[in-house]
Design a protein around this motif. Structure first.
Motif, PDB file in Angstrom:
ATOM      1  N   GLU A 151       0.844  -1.185   0.000  1.00  0.00           N
ATOM      2  CA  GLU A 151       0.000   0.000   0.000  1.00  0.00           C
ATOM      3  C   GLU A 151       0.887   1.246   0.000  1.00  0.00           C
ATOM      4  N   SER A 187      -6.842  -5.866   1.507  1.00  0.00           N
ATOM      5  CA  SER A 187      -6.991  -4.409   1.448  1.00  0.00           C
ATOM      6  C   SER A 187      -8.439  -4.051   1.094  1.00  0.00           C
ATOM      7  N   LYS A 188      -8.813  -2.835   1.440  1.00  0.00           N
ATOM      8  CA  LYS A 188     -10.169  -2.369   1.200  1.00  0.00           C
ATOM      9  C   LYS A 188     -10.327  -1.588  -0.104  1.00  0.00           C
ATOM     10  N   ASP A 234     -13.419  -2.729  -2.318  1.00  0.00           N
ATOM     11  CA  ASP A 234     -13.606  -4.190  -2.282  1.00  0.00           C
ATOM     12  C   ASP A 234     -15.004  -4.606  -2.735  1.00  0.00           C
ATOM     13  N   ASN A 247      -2.746   4.506   2.334  1.00  0.00           N
ATOM     14  CA  ASN A 247      -3.284   3.202   2.746  1.00  0.00           C
ATOM     15  C   ASN A 247      -4.078   2.561   1.613  1.00  0.00           C
ATOM     16  N   LEU A 249      -3.898   0.022  -1.896  1.00  0.00           N
ATOM     17  CA  LEU A 249      -3.139  -1.063  -2.513  1.00  0.00           C
ATOM     18  C   LEU A 249      -2.699  -0.681  -3.932  1.00  0.00           C
TER      19      LEU A 249
END
Length: 256
Positions: A151, A187-188, A234, A247, A249
């Protein structure tokens, strides 16, 4: 004794010619010797040449002389090229030539060898693709999406992909969007190669092309906090975020 002048000698000679008429003819004839006047006289003297005579009348015009061609001269300088002439009539079709059997066969062998090498390379590539699928990789059509597992900010992510010879992932259809979403866990969200940094409110691909596919969340993009970069969440939906967010990816895209 003085020599006789030429005129006196001539008179003497004429007198001698008249003497025989009074001489006794009974006497035996005596031989007399004489010499021509010219031989006995003094040698003649050559006089000076006379003057040239006057030109005579002009003669009649003669027949024209026979024309003679002289030897050819040296060739002159080459002149400028002339205008292109009209296309001439098409010639007769020639006879059919012999088939180049040797050349054709050799070319065919080379083509066959190249095809064999290509098949081997394709087999190897597919094998590597299958091995990579076991990791964070998705293959859709002629694209391969690879998750770096890191990230970072938008700028650092773009640089990371460029060093690997790729670009930030940018889905162009629903299938590619789903493939990228499936690579995100845990990851979100993940950065996409889409932003409106050049023209506010107009999101474009990094190569300057217009976005042809989108999946924005309701009410997005809204540029809430100077949000010029786009991410895929996501859920598969898109949102705009600040490009300095770290933060997020990084997923790279390769074209096969």
């Amino acid at each position: 004794m003085t020599l006789l002048q030429p005129s006196n000698a001539l008179v003497l000679w004429l007198s001698l010619l008249m003497v025989p008429s009074s001489v006794n003819m009974d006497k035996p004839e005596e031989k007399t010797y004489s010499c021509p006047v010219i031989q006995c006289s003094a040698p003649a003297v050559i006089g000076l040449p006379g003057r040239d005579g006057r030109d005579g009348p002009k003669g009649e015009k003669g027949e024209p002389g026979e024309e003679l061609r002289g030897p050819p001269g040296f060739p002159g300088k080459v002149g400028p090229p002339g205008l292109k002439g009209d296309l001439g009539p098409q010639g007769e079709k020639g006879e059919k030539g012999e088939r180049g059997i040797v050349v054709a066969d050799d070319l065919q062998r080379k083509v066959t060898a190249l095809e064999t090498k290509i098949q081997v390379l394709e087999t190897e590539l597919n094998r590597y693709k299958q091995a990579l699928i076991l990791k964070k990789i998705k293959s859709i059509g002629r694209k391969i999406f690879v998750s770096t597992g890191k990230e970072d900010t938008f700028a650092n992510g773009k640089s990371l992909c460029e060093k690997a010879g790729s670009v930030l992932a940018s889905p162009r259809n629903e299938a590619e969007n789903t493939a990228i979403k499936d690579l995100m866990a845990p990851s979100k969200q993940a950065y996409m190669g889409i932003s409106d940094e050049q023209t506010e409110g107009r999101f474009m691909y990094l190569n300057g092309g217009a976005v042809t596919y989108s999946n924005w969340k309701d009410g997005e993009p809204n540029n809430l906090k100077n949000e010029d970069c786009a991410v895929i969440q996501d859920s598969g939906k898109w949102n705009d975020v600040n490009c300095l967010s770290s933060n997020v990816l990084i997923i790279c895209e390769f074209s096969s």
